[in-house]
Design a protein around this motif. Structure first.
Motif, PDB file in Angstrom:
ATOM      1  N   UNK A  25      40.418  31.950  52.373  1.00 11.68           N
ATOM      2  CA  UNK A  25      38.915  32.613  52.323  1.00 11.68           C
ATOM      3  C   UNK A  25      38.142  32.221  53.311  1.00 11.68           C
ATOM      4  N   UNK A  26      37.450  33.087  53.716  1.00 12.43           N
ATOM      5  CA  UNK A  26      36.339  33.162  54.854  1.00 12.43           C
ATOM      6  C   UNK A  26      35.039  32.877  54.414  1.00 12.43           C
ATOM      7  N   UNK A  27      34.816  32.990  53.170  1.00 12.38           N
ATOM      8  CA  UNK A  27      33.515  32.822  52.483  1.00 12.38           C
ATOM      9  C   UNK A  27      33.749  32.341  51.128  1.00 12.38           C
ATOM     10  N   UNK A  28      32.879  31.332  50.598  1.00 18.68           N
ATOM     11  CA  UNK A  28      32.949  30.561  49.493  1.00 18.68           C
ATOM     12  C   UNK A  28      33.308  31.560  48.214  1.00 18.68           C
ATOM     13  N   UNK A  29      32.527  32.784  48.240  1.00 21.74           N
ATOM     14  CA  UNK A  29      32.668  33.482  47.032  1.00 21.74           C
ATOM     15  C   UNK A  29      34.085  34.126  46.881  1.00 21.74           C
ATOM     16  N   UNK A  30      34.997  34.166  47.955  1.00 22.85           N
ATOM     17  CA  UNK A  30      36.397  34.757  48.072  1.00 22.85           C
ATOM     18  C   UNK A  30      37.341  33.517  47.711  1.00 22.85           C
ATOM     19  N   UNK A  31      36.899  32.233  47.484  1.00 27.19           N
ATOM     20  CA  UNK A  31      37.811  31.248  47.080  1.00 27.19           C
ATOM     21  C   UNK A  31      38.731  31.518  46.009  1.00 27.19           C
ATOM     22  N   UNK A  32      38.047  31.728  44.850  1.00 29.07           N
ATOM     23  CA  UNK A  32      38.914  31.997  43.550  1.00 29.07           C
ATOM     24  C   UNK A  32      39.745  33.168  43.599  1.00 29.07           C
ATOM     25  N   UNK A  33      39.216  34.372  44.306  1.00 28.48           N
ATOM     26  CA  UNK A  33      40.184  35.312  44.510  1.00 28.48           C
ATOM     27  C   UNK A  33      41.440  34.803  45.368  1.00 28.48           C
ATOM     28  N   UNK A  34      41.160  34.328  46.470  1.00 26.73           N
ATOM     29  CA  UNK A  34      42.687  33.949  47.304  1.00 26.73           C
ATOM     30  C   UNK A  34      43.392  33.034  46.398  1.00 26.73           C
ATOM     31  N   UNK A  35      42.647  32.006  45.471  1.00 25.50           N
ATOM     32  CA  UNK A  35      43.583  30.948  44.812  1.00 25.50           C
ATOM     33  C   UNK A  35      44.594  31.856  43.849  1.00 25.50           C
ATOM     34  N   UNK A  36      43.831  32.991  43.362  1.00 27.61           N
ATOM     35  CA  UNK A  36      44.651  33.841  42.220  1.00 27.61           C
ATOM     36  C   UNK A  36      45.831  34.838  42.937  1.00 27.61           C
ATOM     37  N   UNK A  37      45.352  35.067  44.036  1.00 30.37           N
ATOM     38  CA  UNK A  37      46.396  35.791  44.920  1.00 30.37           C
ATOM     39  C   UNK A  37      47.593  34.727  45.262  1.00 30.37           C
ATOM     40  N   UNK A  38      47.325  33.761  45.732  1.00 28.25           N
ATOM     41  CA  UNK A  38      48.207  32.812  46.219  1.00 28.25           C
ATOM     42  C   UNK A  38      49.070  32.121  45.278  1.00 28.25           C
ATOM     43  N   UNK A  59      43.393  49.347  41.927  1.00 25.01           N
ATOM     44  CA  UNK A  59      43.398  47.956  40.880  1.00 25.01           C
ATOM     45  C   UNK A  59      42.837  46.651  41.680  1.00 25.01           C
ATOM     46  N   UNK A  60      43.174  46.436  42.801  1.00 21.72           N
ATOM     47  CA  UNK A  60      43.008  45.208  43.497  1.00 21.72           C
ATOM     48  C   UNK A  60      41.563  45.480  43.708  1.00 21.72           C
ATOM     49  N   UNK A  61      40.844  46.098  44.186  1.00 24.73           N
ATOM     50  CA  UNK A  61      39.435  46.564  44.590  1.00 24.73           C
ATOM     51  C   UNK A  61      38.792  46.270  43.271  1.00 24.73           C
ATOM     52  N   UNK A  62      38.972  46.712  42.075  1.00 22.30           N
ATOM     53  CA  UNK A  62      38.246  46.693  40.695  1.00 22.30           C
ATOM     54  C   UNK A  62      38.573  45.052  40.509  1.00 22.30           C
ATOM     55  N   UNK A  63      39.372  44.349  40.586  1.00 23.16           N
ATOM     56  CA  UNK A  63      39.384  42.785  40.559  1.00 23.16           C
ATOM     57  C   UNK A  63      38.765  42.150  41.286  1.00 23.16           C
ATOM     58  N   UNK A  64      38.498  42.460  42.436  1.00 22.58           N
ATOM     59  CA  UNK A  64      37.700  41.877  43.546  1.00 22.58           C
ATOM     60  C   UNK A  64      36.415  42.047  43.145  1.00 22.58           C
ATOM     61  N   UNK A  65      35.788  43.157  42.807  1.00 23.75           N
ATOM     62  CA  UNK A  65      34.475  43.653  42.365  1.00 23.75           C
ATOM     63  C   UNK A  65      33.897  42.568  41.052  1.00 23.75           C
ATOM     64  N   UNK A  66      35.072  42.440  40.051  1.00 20.09           N
ATOM     65  CA  UNK A  66      34.795  41.599  39.411  1.00 20.09           C
ATOM     66  C   UNK A  66      34.518  40.267  39.581  1.00 20.09           C
ATOM     67  N   UNK A  67      35.288  39.662  40.593  1.00 16.86           N
ATOM     68  CA  UNK A  67      35.171  38.191  41.186  1.00 16.86           C
ATOM     69  C   UNK A  67      33.646  38.245  41.985  1.00 16.86           C
ATOM     70  N   UNK A  68      33.503  39.367  42.412  1.00 18.21           N
ATOM     71  CA  UNK A  68      31.836  39.280  43.230  1.00 18.21           C
ATOM     72  C   UNK A  68      30.793  39.839  42.418  1.00 18.21           C
ATOM     73  N   UNK A  69      31.061  39.980  41.101  1.00 19.68           N
ATOM     74  CA  UNK A  69      30.214  40.640  40.127  1.00 19.68           C
ATOM     75  C   UNK A  69      29.194  41.844  40.821  1.00 19.68           C
ATOM     76  N   UNK A  70      30.045  42.686  41.004  1.00 18.23           N
ATOM     77  CA  UNK A  70      29.599  44.083  41.637  1.00 18.23           C
ATOM     78  C   UNK A  70      29.784  45.303  40.698  1.00 18.23           C
ATOM     79  N   UNK A  71      29.132  45.967  40.499  1.00 19.59           N
ATOM     80  CA  UNK A  71      29.235  47.284  39.758  1.00 19.59           C
ATOM     81  C   UNK A  71      29.055  48.576  40.388  1.00 19.59           C
TER      82      UNK A  71
END
Length: 350
Positions: A156-169, A96-108
């Motif tokens: 976050x280590x990269x800019x694209x992970x910023x939104x994801x880490x903010x959501x988690x925190x 479930x967390x991976x699916x959420x992460x793929x959504x933030x990164x626009x991966x399919x």
């Protein structure tokens, strides 16, 4: 439900060992299933020694060190079953967390592609009793975020992970759960395992070494392959003329072997220099003194190669010349014999 995936493969009497120790879990989740690659895996290490594994293909935990196989008792069996059940439930949560992460990164998942979620979690116990640890998360081989134990947040280590880490925190207790487990359960479990693997950790296996070379655009690449050694920590470096260290441009990785030993290859680029010599230096806990393996080139210099080639061609030309001269002499003698025969027996006029 805890976000940390942990398998406890044994129970025992807690003992305190001196020195620095690490208990680490490597977690991998593949987005599209392949029969050759388990969908979800956990590999457990203590002080670099792989001791346990779980994968979704078997849905069972596997003990990889005989000394950690405890005789069947009700408490141990119950514990093992609980941990397997926990890992199976946690597998769903990780997906479930991976699916959420793929959504933030626009991966399919389309076009036959697959994606890999990786995580490395560890707790560390130092000689003075202090505790530390790390939690690193990567996606498709690229690190995305880390865990800050002091501030109890994901960073976050990269800019694209910023939104994801903010959501988690902001919305989840993942960071708090990480800190509690890292400083408590993980350390206690480490002490349990050390009781059973102390003999394995003290095992020492001498390294085997092979040096070789290959051509490169600028000259040559020297390779020092060190393999079959244990424990994991090793220092391998190239030295020029017995004193100057040659730094490698590529980072060398220590890789595990199926038999529990390790291997590493260190390569450096060198340019041809007259009189220069090179050697590979290996320092390992199984050695009383560092091992020095000199590199001996099988290549001869161009001048050394040219001389025998020129000599060979000279001999060939000389032999051809003598053979041609002999044939000419033989042909001349035959002509003279023919003329003498004609003079002695002239044909009559018609």
């Amino acid at each position: 439900m805890s976000y940390i995936v942990v398998l406890l493969f044994s129970l025992g009497v807690c003992v305190v060992h001196c020195g620095r120790h690490t208990l680490q879990y490597d977690i991998s989740l593949v987005s599209s299933y392949s029969h050759s690659v388990p969908h979800y895996t956990i590999t457990a290490y203590i002080d670099g020694l792989q001791y346990g594994r779980y994968d979704s293909a078997t849905r069972r935990g596997q003990v990889l060190i005989p000394s950690m196989v405890i005789p069947s008792r009700s408490t141990h069996l119950k514990h093992m079953l609980l941990q397997i059940e926990f890992a199976q439930k946690q597998e769903v949560a990780e997906k479930q967390k991976m699916e959420s992460l793929m959504g933030f990164l626009n991966k399919t998942h389309g076009n036959g592609e697959f994606h890999v979620f990786q995580r490395k979690f560890a707790c560390e116990l130092h000689k003075d009793g202090t505790i530390s640890g790390y939690d690193e998360i990567a996606f498709d081989g690229k690190e995305l975020m880390t865990f800050d134990r002091e501030r109890v947040v994901h960073v976050p280590v990269t800019q694209e992970a910023l939104a994801m880490t903010q959501l988690w925190n902001r919305n989840y207790d993942y960071a708090k759960i990480n800190k509690l487990y890292m400083e408590n359960d993980c350390i206690e479990n480490m002490k349990m395992y050390l009781l059973y693997v102390s003999t394995d950790l003290e095992r020492k296996v001498l390294p085997k070494v092979k040096v070789s070379s290959s051509e490169s655009d600028s000259g040559a690449d020297l390779h020092c392959s060190v393999y079959g050694f244990y424990p994991r920590d090793v220092e391998v470096k190239w030295i020029k003329n017995g004193r100057d260290e040659i730094h490698s441009e590529e980072a060398a990785q220590i890789l595990p072997n199926p038999d529990g030993t390790y291997q590493i290859r260190v390569s450096v680029g060198v340019t041809p220099e007259g009189g220069a010599n090179y050697s590979c230096h290996i320092d390992h806990s199984s050695l009383e003194n560092p091992m020095v393996v000199p590199f001996v080139s099988n290549r001869r210099s161009i001048s050394q190669i040219k001389i025998p080639i020129m000599a060979a061609f000279f001999l060939i030309f000389l032999a051809l010349g003598m053979l041609t001269r002999m044939r000419r002499n033989k042909g001349s003698e035959s002509s003279q014999e023919s003329l003498s025969s004609e003079e002695e027996n002239p044909e009559p006029f018609a």
